[in-house]
Design an enzyme around this catalytic site. Structure first.
Site, PDB file in Angstrom:
ATOM      1  N   ASP A 189      -7.803  -5.596   0.744  1.00 57.67           N
ATOM      2  CA  ASP A 189      -8.559  -5.892  -1.094  1.00 57.67           C
ATOM      3  C   ASP A 189      -8.492  -7.086  -0.792  1.00 57.67           C
ATOM      4  O   ASP A 189      -8.924  -8.434  -1.671  1.00 57.67           O
ATOM      5  CB  ASP A 189      -8.234  -5.963  -2.141  1.00 57.67           C
ATOM      6  CG  ASP A 189      -8.813  -4.411  -2.942  1.00 57.67           C
ATOM      7  OD1 ASP A 189     -10.045  -3.876  -2.182  1.00 57.67           O
ATOM      8  OD2 ASP A 189      -8.523  -3.051  -3.111  1.00 57.67           O
TER       9      ASP A 189
ATOM     10  N   HIS B 239       0.863  -1.297   0.246  1.00 59.14           N
ATOM     11  CA  HIS B 239      -0.005   0.408   0.207  1.00 59.14           C
ATOM     12  C   HIS B 239       1.319   1.426   0.046  1.00 59.14           C
ATOM     13  O   HIS B 239       1.885   1.541   0.519  1.00 59.14           O
ATOM     14  CB  HIS B 239      -0.619  -0.022   0.844  1.00 59.14           C
ATOM     15  CG  HIS B 239      -1.556   0.511   0.808  1.00 59.14           C
ATOM     16  ND1 HIS B 239      -2.039   1.995   1.933  1.00 59.14           N
ATOM     17  CD2 HIS B 239      -3.173   1.184   0.416  1.00 59.14           C
ATOM     18  CE1 HIS B 239      -3.186   3.475   0.799  1.00 59.14           C
ATOM     19  NE2 HIS B 239      -4.158   1.758   0.028  1.00 59.14           N
TER      20      HIS B 239
HETATM   21  N1  CMC Z   1       4.808  -7.223  -5.082  1.00 61.47           N
HETATM   22  C1  CMC Z   1       5.545  -7.648  -5.327  1.00 61.47           C
HETATM   23  N2  CMC Z   1       6.640  -6.262  -4.531  1.00 61.47           N
HETATM   24  C2  CMC Z   1       5.402  -5.329  -4.423  1.00 61.47           C
HETATM   25  C3  CMC Z   1       4.157  -5.448  -4.372  1.00 61.47           C
HETATM   26  C4  CMC Z   1       3.648  -6.652  -4.820  1.00 61.47           C
HETATM   27  N3  CMC Z   1       1.818  -6.729  -4.396  1.00 61.47           N
HETATM   28  N4  CMC Z   1       3.905  -4.115  -3.990  1.00 61.47           N
HETATM   29  C5  CMC Z   1       5.126  -3.122  -4.640  1.00 61.47           C
HETATM   30  N5  CMC Z   1       6.034  -4.209  -4.617  1.00 61.47           N
HETATM   31  C6  CMC Z   1       7.922  -3.962  -4.685  1.00 61.47           C
HETATM   32  C7  CMC Z   1       8.260  -3.063  -5.670  1.00 61.47           C
HETATM   33  O1  CMC Z   1       8.756  -3.705  -6.430  1.00 61.47           O
HETATM   34  C8  CMC Z   1       8.992  -2.206  -5.358  1.00 61.47           C
HETATM   35  O2  CMC Z   1      10.043  -2.688  -5.132  1.00 61.47           O
HETATM   36  P1  CMC Z   1      11.924  -2.321  -5.130  1.00 61.47           P
HETATM   37  O3  CMC Z   1      11.619  -0.881  -4.412  1.00 61.47           O
HETATM   38  O4  CMC Z   1      12.938  -3.462  -5.007  1.00 61.47           O
HETATM   39  O5  CMC Z   1      12.043  -1.665  -6.812  1.00 61.47           O
HETATM   40  C9  CMC Z   1       8.544  -1.900  -3.689  1.00 61.47           C
HETATM   41  O6  CMC Z   1       8.031  -2.899  -3.164  1.00 61.47           O
HETATM   42  C10 CMC Z   1       7.694  -0.521  -3.176  1.00 61.47           C
HETATM   43  O7  CMC Z   1       6.675  -1.161  -4.324  1.00 61.47           O
HETATM   44  P2  CMC Z   1       6.325   0.688  -5.020  1.00 61.47           P
HETATM   45  O8  CMC Z   1       5.856  -0.127  -6.010  1.00 61.47           O
HETATM   46  O9  CMC Z   1       7.194   1.649  -4.971  1.00 61.47           O
HETATM   47  O10 CMC Z   1       4.929   1.319  -4.021  1.00 61.47           O
HETATM   48  P3  CMC Z   1       3.723   2.375  -4.246  1.00 61.47           P
HETATM   49  O11 CMC Z   1       3.333   3.407  -3.050  1.00 61.47           O
HETATM   50  O12 CMC Z   1       3.761   2.765  -5.877  1.00 61.47           O
HETATM   51  O13 CMC Z   1       2.789   0.866  -4.792  1.00 61.47           O
HETATM   52  C11 CMC Z   1       0.537  -0.201  -4.428  1.00 61.47           C
HETATM   53  C12 CMC Z   1       1.831   0.289  -4.081  1.00 61.47           C
HETATM   54  C13 CMC Z   1      -0.394  -0.500  -3.437  1.00 61.47           C
HETATM   55  C14 CMC Z   1       0.583  -0.353  -6.109  1.00 61.47           C
HETATM   56  C15 CMC Z   1       1.566  -1.228  -4.819  1.00 61.47           C
HETATM   57  O14 CMC Z   1       2.130  -2.057  -3.263  1.00 61.47           O
HETATM   58  C16 CMC Z   1       1.221  -2.483  -5.781  1.00 61.47           C
HETATM   59  O15 CMC Z   1       0.863  -2.409  -6.628  1.00 61.47           O
HETATM   60  N6  CMC Z   1      -0.143  -3.709  -4.381  1.00 61.47           N
HETATM   61  C17 CMC Z   1      -0.480  -5.083  -5.410  1.00 61.47           C
HETATM   62  C18 CMC Z   1      -1.542  -3.860  -6.378  1.00 61.47           C
HETATM   63  C19 CMC Z   1      -2.432  -4.002  -4.883  1.00 61.47           C
HETATM   64  O16 CMC Z   1      -3.153  -5.177  -3.946  1.00 61.47           O
HETATM   65  N7  CMC Z   1      -3.409  -2.933  -5.396  1.00 61.47           N
HETATM   66  C20 CMC Z   1      -4.584  -2.397  -3.866  1.00 61.47           C
HETATM   67  C21 CMC Z   1      -4.212  -1.277  -3.426  1.00 61.47           C
HETATM   68  S1  CMC Z   1      -5.159  -0.851  -1.588  1.00 61.47           S
HETATM   69  C22 CMC Z   1      -6.610  -0.994  -2.002  1.00 61.47           C
HETATM   70  C23 CMC Z   1      -6.079   1.034  -2.391  1.00 61.47           C
HETATM   71  O17 CMC Z   1      -6.760   2.057  -1.013  1.00 61.47           O
HETATM   72  O18 CMC Z   1      -6.388   0.948  -3.838  1.00 61.47           O
END
Ligand code: CMC
Length: 428
Positions: free
Chosen positions: A364, A307
């Site tokens: 989720d 998140h």
């Molecule tokens: N699986 C594997 N690796 C992950 C995941 C995941 N679900 N989420 C983040 N990472 C890794 C990412 O690759 C990165 O690694 P590194 O630092 O080595 O490059 C690190 O963790 C930080 O991730 P980020 O993408 O920079 O983080 P963000 O804040 O931009 O993204 C997120 C947040 C929710 C989009 C992401 O965690 C994700 O894609 N999760 C899966 C989709 C999901 O479940 N979304 C629902 C969110 S809750 C409902 C809502 O409120 O929308």
């Protein structure tokens, strides 16, 4: 703490005001930065940028705290109802008994949608994703209620538009489902409360009696409360941004629905179930998928994990996990996907990659399993999220209008070609 931040640039020092919120959240006010320094700030994805000051929702991602108008989400999920929470979010305080009755009655009396709208449903292809359907039908409400286009309406007119939006969305959503399975839309019934009515419109058939299951009503009410607002997330920021141009409420909410659709936001609940099914169909090797998620050359991510704001746990996920177990027990449902979900959670929570990056199950991760047990099809999951998030979007739109916020218009750092002269096609 100093109330001024200093910034040194090209040998000069500039003073920037510090803003402190009611929960001691601190921000550097850069509104005059460009005028003073010719610099802008750069923050792709707005990871560190506050777009507004808001009195609606407080969220502390490190401590796992979520409060609507000051009330802890745990108390609201246990003691309140979705309609009461909607009132709280939109109007700022818990309603009195009579206020709540009036609010609930007004919503009940506006659940019918214009008969002409039925023709829209007939025009969609059978396989239309319901998020596309509900987004466009929501925007179409503005064509049926042109009074909503007034950029400076009276308070009563705004409240009527809000009531219509809340009331009609449940019908719009349920009919999107009915249409997708080729069944006739079921008209709302005023004797039911909001959640009962939604379930009735989703699952009743004109040929049979329909019995409301209180276990399902309770679980859904709780789920909707947990989704009702989440401060400046992607879809809410979209609603505020579109609304800041003084576009009407229906258009702003429709834009929010589109933003919610993506799998990184609300679309994650659908993606979680699809992922769990993929793991099941592949033989159930959870470790294999955890490794795929860690592999930077593999686009696979563990959906329902991570998140932007919560970095210890998502308080909504903790409540949902318990509700999910309780509901499945009460309904006597055994879902093998739940076992896979539990194994996945355990494997990820003990894995260094996920621990280091503070990736925990989010709201989720379990909501899809509950929706599935309720008989809601996977493609409708994100619509369910939208149904829950609607009061939050409305509250944030209303606050933005009342605060007379300026049109949202970010800047950029241009990195494209510098000036070059046009070359005739024959010379290229
Ligand atoms: N699986 C594997 N690796 C992950 C995941 C995941 N679900 N989420 C983040 N990472 C890794 C990412 O690759 C990165 O690694 P590194 O630092 O080595 O490059 C690190 O963790 C930080 O991730 P980020 O993408 O920079 O983080 P963000 O804040 O931009 O993204 C997120 C947040 C929710 C989009 C992401 O965690 C994700 O894609 N999760 C899966 C989709 C999901 O479940 N979304 C629902 C969110 S809750 C409902 C809502 O409120 O929308």
């Amino acid at each position: 703490m100093s109330e001024i931040a200093s910034l040194s640039l090209d040998g000069k020092t500039y003073e920037l005001p510090v803003v402190v919120g009611s929960e001691n959240e601190k921000a550097i006010d850069i509104q005059n930065l460009r005028a003073q320094t010719e610099f802008i700030t750069l923050d792709s994805g707005y990871k560190n940028s506050g777009a507004t000051s808001s009195k609606i929702t407080f969220l502390d991602g490190e401590a796992g705290i979520l409060r609507y108008r000051g009330y802890p989400i745990e108390q609201l999920a246990e003691k309140s109802s979705f309609i009461e929470v909607a009132y709280l979010l939109i109007f700022g305080n818990l309603p009195s008994k009579i206020e709540l009755e009036n609010f609930a009655n007004a919503i009940t009396r506006h659940t019918l949608i214009h008969e002409d709208m039925k023709r829209f449903y007939e025009a969609y292809p059978a396989k239309a994703h319901p998020m596309g359907v509900v987004a466009s039908i929501t925007c179409s409400l503005s064509t049926f209620y042109p009074d909503s286009l007034n950029a400076n309406p009276k308070k009563e007119a705004v409240e009527l538009t809000i009531t219509r939006m809340l009331a009609k969305f449940s019908t719009i959503a349920a009919w999107a489902y009915k249409n997708s399975v080729g069944h006739p839309g079921i008209y709302p019934r005023n004797s039911y409360n909001y959640v009962e009515n939604f379930l009735y419109m989703m699952f009743a058939m004109p040929t049979e009696d329909y019995e409301i299951d209180p276990v399902i009503v309770n679980a859904l009410d709780k789920l909707l409360i947990l989704h009702a607002d989440h401060e400046q997330n992607c879809s809410t920021s979209t609603v505020r941004m579109v609304g800041s141009s003084q576009a009407n409420l229906y258009a702003s909410i429709s834009a929010g629905i589109c933003a919610l659709w993506g799998p990184l936001h609300g679309g994650a609940n659908q993606a979680v179930i699809e992922m769990l099914e993929q793991i099941r169909d592949d033989g159930g090797n959870v470790a294999k998928f955890v490794n795929k998620a860690k592999d930077k050359n593999d686009p696979f991510r563990l959906m329902g994990f991570g998140h932007r704001v919560y970095k210890n746990f998502d308080p909504r996920a903790s409540i949902i996990k318990v509700a999910c177990d309780q509901m499945l027990n009460k309904l006597g449902v055994k879902d093998p996907l739940l076992d896979i979900a539990k194994q996945l959670e355990e494997a990820a929570l003990n894995d260094e990659y996920f621990v280091e990056r503070k990736l925990y199950p989010n709201v989720d991760f379990y909501s899809g399993i509950i929706y599935k047990a309720m008989g809601i099809p996977t493609e409708m999951f994100t619509v369910m999220f939208a149904l829950g998030r609607l009061p939050g979007w409305i509250a944030q739109w209303k606050e933005m209008i009342e605060n007379k916020e300026p049109i949202a218009r970010p800047r950029q750092v241009y990195t494209g070609a510098t000036k070059r002269n046009y070359i005739n096609i024959a010379d290229r």
